[in-house]
Design a protein around this motif. Structure first.
Motif, PDB file in Angstrom:
ATOM      1  N   SER A 128       0.858  -1.178   0.000  1.00 57.05           N
ATOM      2  CA  SER A 128       0.000   0.000   0.000  1.00 57.05           C
ATOM      3  C   SER A 128       0.896   1.229   0.000  1.00 57.05           C
ATOM      4  CB  SER A 128      -0.863   0.017   1.252  1.00 57.05           C
ATOM      5  OG  SER A 128      -1.286   1.330   1.532  1.00 57.05           O
ATOM      6  N   THR A 129       0.422   2.291  -0.613  1.00 58.90           N
ATOM      7  CA  THR A 129       1.223   3.501  -0.628  1.00 58.90           C
ATOM      8  C   THR A 129       0.571   4.581   0.219  1.00 58.90           C
ATOM      9  OG1 THR A 129       0.102   4.176  -2.649  1.00 58.90           O
ATOM     10  CG2 THR A 129       2.218   3.058  -2.891  1.00 58.90           C
ATOM     11  N   LEU A 130      -0.261   4.165   1.191  1.00 60.20           N
ATOM     12  CA  LEU A 130      -0.912   5.131   2.076  1.00 60.20           C
ATOM     13  C   LEU A 130      -0.366   5.009   3.500  1.00 60.20           C
ATOM     14  CD1 LEU A 130      -4.661   4.808   0.980  1.00 60.20           C
ATOM     15  CD2 LEU A 130      -2.887   6.360   0.106  1.00 60.20           C
ATOM     16  N   LEU A 136      -0.944   9.560   0.740  1.00 64.47           N
ATOM     17  CA  LEU A 136      -0.084   8.858  -0.209  1.00 64.47           C
ATOM     18  C   LEU A 136       1.389   8.929   0.183  1.00 64.47           C
ATOM     19  CD1 LEU A 136      -0.531   7.637  -3.185  1.00 64.47           C
ATOM     20  CD2 LEU A 136       0.487   9.799  -3.949  1.00 64.47           C
ATOM     21  N   GLU A 138       4.939   8.715  -1.540  1.00 62.49           N
ATOM     22  CA  GLU A 138       5.557   8.760  -2.869  1.00 62.49           C
ATOM     23  C   GLU A 138       6.307   7.460  -3.164  1.00 62.49           C
ATOM     24  OE1 GLU A 138       6.871  13.459  -3.167  1.00 62.49           O
ATOM     25  OE2 GLU A 138       8.185  11.906  -3.978  1.00 62.49           O
ATOM     26  N   GLN A 139       6.163   6.967  -4.360  1.00 61.18           N
ATOM     27  CA  GLN A 139       6.800   5.696  -4.713  1.00 61.18           C
ATOM     28  C   GLN A 139       7.401   5.787  -6.118  1.00 61.18           C
ATOM     29  OE1 GLN A 139       4.141   2.360  -4.215  1.00 61.18           O
ATOM     30  NE2 GLN A 139       5.801   0.939  -3.804  1.00 61.18           N
TER      31      GLN A 139
ATOM     32  N   PHE B  13      -1.061  14.951  -0.969  1.00 57.46           N
ATOM     33  CA  PHE B  13      -0.977  13.514  -0.723  1.00 57.46           C
ATOM     34  C   PHE B  13      -2.268  12.917  -0.169  1.00 57.46           C
ATOM     35  CE2 PHE B  13       3.543  14.959  -0.060  1.00 57.46           C
ATOM     36  CZ  PHE B  13       4.018  14.442  -1.250  1.00 57.46           C
ATOM     37  N   PRO B  15      -6.080  11.555  -0.133  1.00 55.50           N
ATOM     38  CA  PRO B  15      -6.949  10.948  -1.146  1.00 55.50           C
ATOM     39  C   PRO B  15      -7.947  11.990  -1.677  1.00 55.50           C
ATOM     40  CG  PRO B  15      -7.366  10.015   1.065  1.00 55.50           C
ATOM     41  CD  PRO B  15      -6.183  10.905   1.189  1.00 55.50           C
TER      42      PRO B  15
END
Lengths: 193, 193
Positions: A128-130, A136, A138-139, B13, B15
């Motif tokens: 998950s990127t949360l 979020l 960053e990825q 960032f 949602p």
């Protein structure tokens, strides 16, 4: 006159800051550059600065130094969290806005996403990127927030990383020297144009 | 033409980033300003950008937006550590270097020193200003690294803080509105000169 380069980084918080910065200046000297740090006094400080708070004087001194330099090399090693020292990041953005070369290095090669996940105590296998607030992470496979690497890329600089042991990570100057070497090359190429 | 103001902050960032930024734009609108965020596309993006990595495009877009704005308001609420979001800090330094007004706000009024001591897990009664690596912890009573508050002060901006509950701290726009009000006043005063 030899080009001046601003030495940004949290080494200023080391008890032995002066010694580290003296060594950085010596590296610059070997490549024909003059290293300048926020610890350096200025001969042109207005008398009015004496009435300011210490932090305001420090700020104005750093800003004046940056404006006087031809380029900036930032130590972007993570500092008390997943990102670089915010003072260093501020200075990087400042110099990029002036349109001069900015370069950086970091004593860790682990990407920002992995470091953030670890710092937040999320599962190491998180896909998950949360984060815990639903924000979020960053990825992009970068080493820090995209503005940092983006600014260096836009300025034509380099961002060098290598995993270094925790002990000595603020004093090892191997990556710094490679940045100085690259900067000397860039400035020489510009001078020829 | 109404002045444009760059809306820096880690709300991007969230949602629900678009909704928060729409609300921020509405606040700006009420004070005769146009809010601009990094999420806004630009009509003048060079075709060559299509070949870049997404993070490079995002960077260049943000940079172009900042250069096009008359001022910047930064959400400096601590983000995943004792300091503000590094992307926001970079943008603050960038805009200060352009010599335009920068303002900021934070959803905590606890000073940087106390927050850093807590984040590092040092004793709450610590009077020492050194961290576990022996590095100095700034103790100026500021809300973050001195470069942040120094830049805002040098630009004649304001830095507003208030302790807000964790829930809603990224979406409450009370402090933001006070920054917008102050910026509108500053820009109107400049326009008269």
């Amino acid at each position: 006159m030899r080009p001046r380069v601003y030495l940004a980084g949290p080494e200023v918080f080391l008890p032995g800051a002066a010694a580290v910065l003296t060594k950085k200046r010596a590296v610059c000297e070997r490549y024909g550059l003059v290293g300048v740090s926020g610890l350096d006094p200025r001969s042109d400080e207005p008398a009015a600065w004496a009435r300011l708070h210490e932090w305001q004087r420090l700020y104005l001194r750093n800003e004046a130094h940056i404006r006087d330099c031809a380029a900036l090399i930032a130590n972007l090693t993570p500092f008390r969290g997943p990102s670089a020292d915010p003072g260093t990041v501020y200075e990087l953005g400042f110099m990029r806005a002036l349109g001069r070369p900015v370069l950086g290095y970091s004593a860790t090669a682990t990407p920002f996403f992995e470091r953030t996940v670890a710092a937040l105590g999320l599962s190491a296998s998180a896909t998950s990127t949360l984060d815990g607030e639903g924000m979020l992470i960053e990825q992009f496979g970068l080493i820090d927030n995209l503005m940092i690497e983006g600014g260096i890329a836009a300025a034509g600089g380099v961002l060098l990383t290598a995993d270094q042991p925790a002990a000595g990570r603020w004093t090892d100057l191997g990556l710094f020297e490679r940045c100085v070497m690259e900067l000397a090359r860039v400035l020489a190429a510009r001078a020829k144009r």
